[in-house]
Design a protein around this motif. Sequence first.
Motif, mmCIF file in Angstrom:
data_model
loop_
_atom_site.group_PDB
_atom_site.id
_atom_site.type_symbol
_atom_site.label_atom_id
_atom_site.label_comp_id
_atom_site.label_asym_id
_atom_site.label_seq_id
_atom_site.Cartn_x
_atom_site.Cartn_y
_atom_site.Cartn_z
ATOM 1 N N SER A 70 -12.229 -1.688 -28.202
ATOM 2 C CA SER A 70 -11.380 -0.023 -26.788
ATOM 3 C C SER A 70 -10.665 -0.962 -26.430
ATOM 4 O O SER A 70 -9.444 -0.489 -25.199
ATOM 5 C CB SER A 70 -11.749 1.160 -26.505
ATOM 6 O OG SER A 70 -11.048 1.834 -26.669
ATOM 7 N N ALA A 130 -2.573 1.521 -13.917
ATOM 8 C CA ALA A 130 -4.026 1.369 -14.806
ATOM 9 C C ALA A 130 -3.509 2.625 -16.462
ATOM 10 O O ALA A 130 -3.084 3.489 -16.720
ATOM 11 C CB ALA A 130 -4.986 1.896 -15.129
ATOM 12 N N GLY A 131 -4.131 2.720 -17.299
ATOM 13 C CA GLY A 131 -3.959 3.510 -18.037
ATOM 14 C C GLY A 131 -4.307 5.146 -18.245
ATOM 15 O O GLY A 131 -2.861 6.133 -18.249
ATOM 16 N N ALA A 132 -5.499 4.863 -17.077
ATOM 17 C CA ALA A 132 -5.111 6.705 -16.704
ATOM 18 C C ALA A 132 -4.285 7.153 -15.720
ATOM 19 O O ALA A 132 -4.487 8.230 -16.247
ATOM 20 C CB ALA A 132 -7.400 6.745 -16.182
ATOM 21 N N GLU A 135 -1.834 8.168 -17.908
ATOM 22 C CA GLU A 135 -2.018 8.980 -18.710
ATOM 23 C C GLU A 135 -1.955 10.516 -17.964
ATOM 24 O O GLU A 135 -1.536 12.002 -17.843
ATOM 25 C CB GLU A 135 -3.347 9.408 -18.646
ATOM 26 C CG GLU A 135 -3.873 8.784 -20.460
ATOM 27 C CD GLU A 135 -5.055 8.845 -20.445
ATOM 28 O OE1 GLU A 135 -5.994 10.185 -19.964
ATOM 29 O OE2 GLU A 135 -6.149 7.872 -20.361
ATOM 30 N N HIS A 164 -11.025 9.221 -25.906
ATOM 31 C CA HIS A 164 -10.939 8.501 -24.776
ATOM 32 C C HIS A 164 -11.226 9.585 -23.382
ATOM 33 O O HIS A 164 -10.699 10.854 -23.140
ATOM 34 C CB HIS A 164 -10.318 7.657 -24.486
ATOM 35 C CG HIS A 164 -10.627 6.346 -23.681
ATOM 36 N ND1 HIS A 164 -10.663 6.694 -21.995
ATOM 37 C CD2 HIS A 164 -11.657 4.882 -24.186
ATOM 38 C CE1 HIS A 164 -10.610 5.500 -21.393
ATOM 39 N NE2 HIS A 164 -11.628 5.063 -22.867
ATOM 40 N N THR A 166 -10.998 9.225 -20.863
ATOM 41 C CA THR A 166 -9.950 9.577 -19.347
ATOM 42 C C THR A 166 -8.495 11.075 -19.603
ATOM 43 O O THR A 166 -8.743 11.549 -18.811
ATOM 44 C CB THR A 166 -8.938 7.909 -19.206
ATOM 45 O OG1 THR A 166 -8.836 8.174 -20.285
ATOM 46 C CG2 THR A 166 -9.748 7.528 -18.743
ATOM 47 N N ASP A 237 -2.231 8.758 -26.389
ATOM 48 C CA ASP A 237 -2.939 7.674 -25.675
ATOM 49 C C ASP A 237 -2.780 6.077 -26.465
ATOM 50 O O ASP A 237 -2.949 5.738 -27.384
ATOM 51 C CB ASP A 237 -3.828 7.841 -25.376
ATOM 52 C CG ASP A 237 -4.832 6.791 -25.515
ATOM 53 O OD1 ASP A 237 -4.732 5.958 -24.718
ATOM 54 O OD2 ASP A 237 -6.449 7.129 -24.586
ATOM 55 N N ALA A 239 -2.845 3.377 -25.022
ATOM 56 C CA ALA A 239 -3.704 2.026 -24.409
ATOM 57 C C ALA A 239 -3.633 0.819 -25.602
ATOM 58 O O ALA A 239 -3.875 -0.144 -25.262
ATOM 59 C CB ALA A 239 -4.587 2.817 -24.112
ATOM 60 N N ASN A 240 -3.755 1.239 -26.700
ATOM 61 C CA ASN A 240 -4.847 0.696 -28.114
ATOM 62 C C ASN A 240 -3.260 0.371 -28.697
ATOM 63 O O ASN A 240 -3.291 0.922 -29.641
ATOM 64 C CB ASN A 240 -5.861 0.223 -28.477
ATOM 65 C CG ASN A 240 -7.330 1.220 -27.182
ATOM 66 O OD1 ASN A 240 -7.868 2.123 -27.757
ATOM 67 N ND2 ASN A 240 -7.241 0.040 -26.538
ATOM 68 N N HIS A 259 1.313 6.432 -22.986
ATOM 69 C CA HIS A 259 1.260 5.183 -21.880
ATOM 70 C C HIS A 259 0.853 4.263 -22.933
ATOM 71 O O HIS A 259 0.032 4.381 -23.815
ATOM 72 C CB HIS A 259 0.396 5.695 -20.815
ATOM 73 C CG HIS A 259 -0.892 5.578 -20.885
ATOM 74 N ND1 HIS A 259 -2.122 6.357 -22.139
ATOM 75 C CD2 HIS A 259 -1.990 4.857 -21.476
ATOM 76 C CE1 HIS A 259 -3.549 5.441 -22.228
ATOM 77 N NE2 HIS A 259 -3.173 4.843 -22.043
ATOM 78 N N ASN A 261 -1.257 0.489 -21.999
ATOM 79 C CA ASN A 261 -2.334 -0.355 -21.756
ATOM 80 C C ASN A 261 -1.534 -1.814 -21.703
ATOM 81 O O ASN A 261 -1.719 -2.781 -22.966
ATOM 82 C CB ASN A 261 -3.301 -0.069 -21.462
ATOM 83 C CG ASN A 261 -4.571 0.683 -21.559
ATOM 84 O OD1 ASN A 261 -3.642 2.317 -20.779
ATOM 85 N ND2 ASN A 261 -5.695 0.997 -20.841
ATOM 86 N N HIS A 263 -1.927 -4.018 -20.081
ATOM 87 C CA HIS A 263 -3.646 -4.943 -20.141
ATOM 88 C C HIS A 263 -4.382 -4.732 -20.920
ATOM 89 O O HIS A 263 -5.607 -5.057 -20.825
ATOM 90 C CB HIS A 263 -4.392 -4.707 -18.331
ATOM 91 C CG HIS A 263 -4.373 -3.058 -18.405
ATOM 92 N ND1 HIS A 263 -3.700 -2.806 -17.711
ATOM 93 C CD2 HIS A 263 -5.369 -2.368 -18.171
ATOM 94 C CE1 HIS A 263 -3.874 -0.592 -18.134
ATOM 95 N NE2 HIS A 263 -5.061 -1.514 -18.032
ATOM 96 N N LYS A 264 -3.894 -4.322 -22.313
ATOM 97 C CA LYS A 264 -5.104 -4.474 -23.158
ATOM 98 C C LYS A 264 -3.988 -4.902 -24.221
ATOM 99 O O LYS A 264 -3.733 -6.483 -24.654
ATOM 100 C CB LYS A 264 -5.189 -3.351 -23.507
ATOM 101 C CG LYS A 264 -6.543 -2.868 -22.186
ATOM 102 C CD LYS A 264 -7.368 -1.280 -23.706
ATOM 103 C CE LYS A 264 -8.197 -0.733 -22.532
ATOM 104 N NZ LYS A 264 -8.329 1.119 -22.823
ATOM 105 N N HIS A 270 -7.989 -7.242 -19.464
ATOM 106 C CA HIS A 270 -8.199 -6.140 -18.891
ATOM 107 C C HIS A 270 -10.376 -6.382 -18.785
ATOM 108 O O HIS A 270 -10.693 -6.842 -19.472
ATOM 109 C CB HIS A 270 -8.442 -5.042 -20.740
ATOM 110 C CG HIS A 270 -8.616 -3.852 -20.862
ATOM 111 N ND1 HIS A 270 -10.612 -3.220 -20.796
ATOM 112 C CD2 HIS A 270 -8.292 -2.905 -19.441
ATOM 113 C CE1 HIS A 270 -10.661 -2.272 -20.389
ATOM 114 N NE2 HIS A 270 -9.631 -1.871 -20.032
HETATM 115 C C1 LIG Z 1 -8.627 1.580 -21.980
HETATM 116 C C2 LIG Z 1 -8.446 3.377 -22.474
HETATM 117 C C3 LIG Z 1 -7.670 3.746 -20.941
HETATM 118 C C4 LIG Z 1 -7.583 3.690 -20.105
HETATM 119 O O1 LIG Z 1 -7.346 2.420 -19.508
HETATM 120 P P1 LIG Z 1 -7.726 2.163 -17.785
HETATM 121 O O2 LIG Z 1 -6.202 1.093 -18.001
HETATM 122 O O3 LIG Z 1 -9.138 1.466 -18.084
HETATM 123 O O4 LIG Z 1 -7.677 3.300 -17.442
HETATM 124 C C5 LIG Z 1 -7.480 5.375 -22.041
HETATM 125 N N1 LIG Z 1 -7.660 5.644 -23.594
HETATM 126 C C6 LIG Z 1 -7.762 4.526 -24.240
HETATM 127 C C7 LIG Z 1 -8.124 5.262 -25.912
HETATM 128 C C8 LIG Z 1 -8.444 3.574 -24.216
HETATM 129 O O5 LIG Z 1 -8.900 2.489 -24.928
#
Ligand SMILES: *Cc1c(COP(=O)(O)O)cnc(C)c1O
Length: 466
Positions: A70, A130-132, A135, A164, A166, A237, A239-240, A259, A261, A263-264, A270
């Motif tokens: 993740s 960032a991710g959260a 969101e 997740h 968040t 979400d 993020a990934n 959203h 990330n 940074h992933k 990350h």
């Molecule tokens: C990492 C992640 C987030 C949160 O991202 P941050 O940048 O750490 O705030 C949200 N949802 C999923 C599925 C993630 O893997």
Amino acid sequence: MKLIFEKSVPGRGMAYLPACDVPTVSMPAGLERREKPKLPQISETDLSRHYTELNKQVHGVNCGFYPLGSCTMKYNPRIDEEMAALSGFTDIHPLAPKHTTEGCQEVLDTIRTALCEITGMDDMTFQPAAGAHGEFTGVLLIKQYHDARGDTKRKKIIVPDSAHGTNPATAAMCGFQVVNIPSAPDGCVDLDALKAVLGEDTAGLMLTNPNTVGIFDEHILEITRLVHEAGGLCYYDGANLNAVMGVVRPGDMGFDCVHLNLHKTFATPHGGGGPGAGAVGCKAKLAQFLPKSALMDGEEHVQVRGFAGNFLVVVKALTYILSLGREGIPEAAQNAVLNANYLMAKIKGTFTPAFDRICMHEFVLDLSKFKKETGVSALDVAKTLIDYGMHPPTMYFPMIVHEALMLEPTETESRETLDWAAEVFRELYALAQENPGYMHESPHHAQIGRPDEVRASRAPILRYQA
Ligand SMILES: *Cc1c(COP(=O)(O)O)cnc(C)c1O
């Protein structure tokens, strides 16, 4: 290893400062320090060795395998860092007149077009940090949308139990009631459970696909259709995005808002507390509510963060996207999925996958039976991996799997590394049968053994006390 304060010797130092050539002024009374700060006194040689030694204690992607599920701990090409270090990007002032920052504006416009194409969205902001935070921004768009239409009875956001953490936190922070729905035995959304909670009070659904157990939900079109029929919106979400970028698009799956990330998936590491960027994309019907990510143009805008967000992270992401191109982006995703399936297949003979089927970019092991048999927990395995030079996988997440270890090898690992990792897991499996006691005490060769995790988070000692 000694702390730098313990290496300090009074009078030692390395101040080669020129004589002060500006007038000395004293601080207003009351603001002055009562005593001199207690700084370590150390020679330049010892200082340099101290930080080099500290550097050796850290495990990063450049040191070795880092399958932290993740988190997408992939190798980030050097060229991305080089572009972000160009003085034309680093030396601008956020309040500089717009006609002097056209290059930066072009960076934002170019990446917006590229990521809208990759996600199937119509517009995007790069403000969230960032991710959260992304969101939070995205769910506020959903709220704005309903409010603007006078549809004020929509108070509930549906979140599957595999989400997740968040996701429910975000929905609650935005003032919604969180409705949890259970997953079906295959790890996907339980359609009957979803239908049972949909109604006139549904504001939306938050979902990640592939989900947190690394499985692509085959009913995704039906899921988003059901939510839309009930008058809700669908939040993705993303993020990934590593498993699907350039292959399928959230917009085509029926999502209204997403959203990412950067940074992933897009070339900024990350973790480690560095800056991130949670780009938020949306369909045209939500675009009017987006915070403006334009550099200052003299107008008042709704903002979720100052100026253009973490702009240099965006420069890295753009470099990454342009250097991979139309062929490279899906190829990276496909290799991420291939690597995860390869590693899962090689580990499967010993540890048990939580869901024994083709995975996406990551997979989850379920060690509950293994723990019953050997007494060795997922935590013990993770701690022993440290001695083998491997960063532990994500532990005890997702919550729906007990004794979970979640592995995400990413596309930038070679077959040799994956073979080595599988061999290490096999060795640990054997070790657990022979000498479980040894594994309860792991790691044996790291700087720190097993910190008291509760005390470390509740009463951390962050300051040297002589
Ligand atoms: C990492 C992640 C987030 C949160 O991202 P941050 O940048 O750490 O705030 C949200 N949802 C999923 C599925 C993630 O893997």
